[in-house]
Design a protein around this motif. Sequence first.
Motif, mmCIF file in Angstrom:
data_model
loop_
_atom_site.group_PDB
_atom_site.id
_atom_site.type_symbol
_atom_site.label_atom_id
_atom_site.label_comp_id
_atom_site.label_asym_id
_atom_site.label_seq_id
_atom_site.Cartn_x
_atom_site.Cartn_y
_atom_site.Cartn_z
ATOM 1 N N MET A 71 0.859 -1.313 0.006
ATOM 2 C CA MET A 71 -0.011 -0.133 -0.269
ATOM 3 C C MET A 71 0.737 1.126 0.073
ATOM 4 S SD MET A 71 -2.397 1.177 3.083
ATOM 5 C CE MET A 71 -1.126 1.402 3.971
ATOM 6 N N VAL A 72 2.077 1.334 0.811
ATOM 7 C CA VAL A 72 2.636 2.422 1.146
ATOM 8 C C VAL A 72 3.527 2.647 -0.371
ATOM 9 C CG1 VAL A 72 4.772 3.387 2.023
ATOM 10 C CG2 VAL A 72 2.885 2.382 3.509
ATOM 11 N N LEU A 73 3.937 1.711 -0.720
ATOM 12 C CA LEU A 73 5.055 1.700 -2.099
ATOM 13 C C LEU A 73 3.925 2.097 -3.068
ATOM 14 C CD1 LEU A 73 7.045 -1.361 -2.040
ATOM 15 C CD2 LEU A 73 7.776 0.717 -1.523
ATOM 16 N N LEU A 74 2.638 1.727 -3.351
ATOM 17 C CA LEU A 74 1.778 2.180 -4.445
ATOM 18 C C LEU A 74 1.394 3.533 -4.119
ATOM 19 C CD1 LEU A 74 -1.097 -0.722 -4.959
ATOM 20 C CD2 LEU A 74 0.596 0.471 -6.638
ATOM 21 N N PHE A 75 1.240 4.203 -2.863
ATOM 22 C CA PHE A 75 0.942 5.684 -2.707
ATOM 23 C C PHE A 75 2.192 6.611 -3.021
ATOM 24 C CE2 PHE A 75 -2.945 4.556 -0.399
ATOM 25 C CZ PHE A 75 -3.605 5.276 -1.055
ATOM 26 N N LEU A 76 3.280 5.898 -2.724
ATOM 27 C CA LEU A 76 4.486 6.806 -3.061
ATOM 28 C C LEU A 76 5.001 6.620 -4.472
ATOM 29 C CD1 LEU A 76 6.972 5.556 -0.060
ATOM 30 C CD2 LEU A 76 5.617 8.129 -0.410
ATOM 31 N N GLY A 77 4.579 5.687 -5.113
ATOM 32 C CA GLY A 77 4.895 5.573 -6.590
ATOM 33 C C GLY A 77 3.759 6.553 -7.252
ATOM 34 N N LEU A 78 2.507 6.851 -7.020
ATOM 35 C CA LEU A 78 1.690 7.522 -7.456
ATOM 36 C C LEU A 78 2.020 9.042 -7.141
ATOM 37 C CD1 LEU A 78 -1.732 5.856 -6.721
ATOM 38 C CD2 LEU A 78 -0.722 6.212 -8.769
ATOM 39 N N LEU A 79 2.409 9.284 -6.017
ATOM 40 C CA LEU A 79 3.058 10.574 -5.594
ATOM 41 C C LEU A 79 4.052 10.966 -6.536
ATOM 42 C CD1 LEU A 79 2.759 10.753 -1.755
ATOM 43 C CD2 LEU A 79 1.654 12.396 -3.201
ATOM 44 N N ALA A 80 5.051 10.166 -6.412
ATOM 45 C CA ALA A 80 6.137 10.522 -7.452
ATOM 46 C C ALA A 80 5.955 10.504 -8.916
ATOM 47 C CB ALA A 80 7.267 9.129 -7.560
ATOM 48 N N ALA A 81 5.134 9.914 -9.442
ATOM 49 C CA ALA A 81 4.678 9.906 -10.812
ATOM 50 C C ALA A 81 3.989 11.369 -11.167
ATOM 51 C CB ALA A 81 3.644 8.716 -11.230
ATOM 52 N N PHE A 82 2.858 11.656 -10.287
ATOM 53 C CA PHE A 82 2.026 12.862 -10.462
ATOM 54 C C PHE A 82 3.088 14.170 -10.238
ATOM 55 C CE2 PHE A 82 -1.487 10.092 -10.807
ATOM 56 C CZ PHE A 82 -2.129 10.493 -11.525
ATOM 57 N N THR A 83 4.146 13.968 -9.374
ATOM 58 C CA THR A 83 4.914 15.217 -8.868
ATOM 59 C C THR A 83 6.036 15.573 -10.202
ATOM 60 O OG1 THR A 83 4.899 14.681 -6.600
ATOM 61 C CG2 THR A 83 6.692 15.902 -7.362
ATOM 62 N N LEU A 84 6.250 14.377 -10.618
ATOM 63 C CA LEU A 84 7.306 14.546 -12.009
ATOM 64 C C LEU A 84 6.321 15.316 -13.030
ATOM 65 C CD1 LEU A 84 9.822 13.725 -13.426
ATOM 66 C CD2 LEU A 84 8.752 11.775 -13.927
ATOM 67 N N ALA A 85 5.000 14.767 -13.042
ATOM 68 C CA ALA A 85 4.327 15.705 -14.224
ATOM 69 C C ALA A 85 4.075 16.833 -13.803
ATOM 70 C CB ALA A 85 2.879 14.690 -14.427
ATOM 71 N N SER A 86 3.979 17.336 -12.634
ATOM 72 C CA SER A 86 3.571 18.456 -12.049
ATOM 73 C C SER A 86 4.896 19.578 -12.231
ATOM 74 C CB SER A 86 3.038 18.837 -10.794
ATOM 75 O OG SER A 86 2.776 19.691 -10.381
ATOM 76 N N PHE A 87 6.083 19.004 -12.095
ATOM 77 C CA PHE A 87 7.493 19.559 -12.149
ATOM 78 C C PHE A 87 7.563 19.993 -13.574
ATOM 79 C CE2 PHE A 87 11.725 19.182 -13.100
ATOM 80 C CZ PHE A 87 12.275 19.914 -12.230
ATOM 81 N N ALA A 88 6.989 19.011 -14.561
ATOM 82 C CA ALA A 88 7.208 19.451 -16.038
ATOM 83 C C ALA A 88 6.260 20.480 -16.609
ATOM 84 C CB ALA A 88 6.956 17.950 -16.881
ATOM 85 N N VAL A 89 5.051 20.474 -15.951
ATOM 86 C CA VAL A 89 4.050 21.295 -16.768
ATOM 87 C C VAL A 89 3.754 22.732 -15.877
ATOM 88 C CG1 VAL A 89 2.987 19.443 -17.819
ATOM 89 C CG2 VAL A 89 2.027 20.198 -15.757
ATOM 90 N N SER A 90 3.769 22.697 -14.486
ATOM 91 C CA SER A 90 3.253 23.783 -13.587
ATOM 92 C C SER A 90 3.966 24.999 -13.753
ATOM 93 C CB SER A 90 3.306 23.479 -12.151
ATOM 94 O OG SER A 90 2.456 22.277 -11.962
ATOM 95 N N PRO A 91 5.320 25.070 -13.601
ATOM 96 C CA PRO A 91 5.868 26.446 -13.796
ATOM 97 C C PRO A 91 5.580 27.153 -15.456
ATOM 98 C CG PRO A 91 7.459 24.724 -13.053
ATOM 99 C CD PRO A 91 6.291 23.891 -13.197
#
Length: 406
Positions: A71-91
């Motif tokens: 469960m923890v690994l799945l949540f951390l994986g989702l957090l990392a994936a969406f953070t990477l996407a936000s890092f690319a588009v938000s600024p």
Amino acid sequence: MIAALALGLTLGVLGHGASWGERAQEIVAPIGQLWVNALRMTVIPLIVPLLVVAIAGAGDLKQTGALSLRMVLLFLGLLAAFTLASFAVSPALMSAVRLDPAATTALMAQAAQPPPAAPVTATEWLVSLVPANAFKAAADGALLPLLVFTVAFALATANAAPATRAKVVEGFRAVAEVMIILVRWVVALAPIGVLALSFALGVNLGAAGAGAVGYFLAVSIGLYMLGTLLLYPLAVFGGRVGWRRFAVAMLPVQAVGLSSRSSLASLPALIKAGHDDLRLRPEVADLVLPVAVSTFKLQHAIATILGVAFVARLYGLELTPFAILASAGAGILIGATTPGVPSAGLMLQAPLYSALGLPLEGLALLIAIDSIPDMFKTLFNVTADMVVAVLLSPQGAADPGDVTGN
């Protein structure tokens, strides 16, 4: 429930600025608050017995530990994936924001809340995880310390003599079963509560969404909705549950999340949908969903970087790559530890803003306008919570022939 949400918002918007709207709100608002209180009163009595039964009554403690780790690994994986996407588009998205000092002053005058108080240190936060008084932690709504105590109690129960363990587990199982009945009663009243809450929201909606703030709100809502839609294929293909089945099961949960702005308030509906509609394995639904709404908030993978980039543009400040990386790291950390109450994650971002040299007034502005995007943040969060539960329970989440939703 969706009809109640749409009707409440429509009537509320029509009553915005009108005397009849204000009078109606005085009558309707307490009804909505009563329903939210009814949901929240079930949260702790529901979480504690479910966790104790899930851990102490699992029979195989190693299996429970493996489930928790996945469960923890799945949540951390989702957090990392969406953070990477936000890092690319938000600024890049926020680079379109340009305001002169006069406009900035006008926007700051709309801030309804002061900046958050000085946050506790890392050492104080670590010490607070172990509650000196578990009952006080429950009364204060300090869910993370309460979860620490509950998990410790459940682990101790699992290591007790079999006869003692059986008595404790049966007692908590009985409480959990009664709470499920109470939850279903409260959820049955959802259309009334959703109508009242959405009407109050519509009446209070102002015209402050113009200019840069309006742009920020539009981008925020769009990203959270896009993120929510991207989660559906994970449930369908990873959890082997049909599109239609998953979407229909999530509608009541998402309606509660949209109207209450609280993942915790959505827990009863999540539990009901997991047990009754998606047929998740009990050990998964009873462990994953309570922990998820209490601690994991996927929206911070998007919200933290997006908010920092917006405030920086608002005040004419340039963000360095290190500052954006620091925001990304903070988003993952906050997303893994935030309680499921409205705007709680924004309060936890004060240390980040101070470290980056961003004015806390900007954070106060985000808090002041958060009621609109926060609805979609909660939508994103509760959908992610259920998706992770479905991924951990693929056999119970799908019936033969239900992969396509036909």
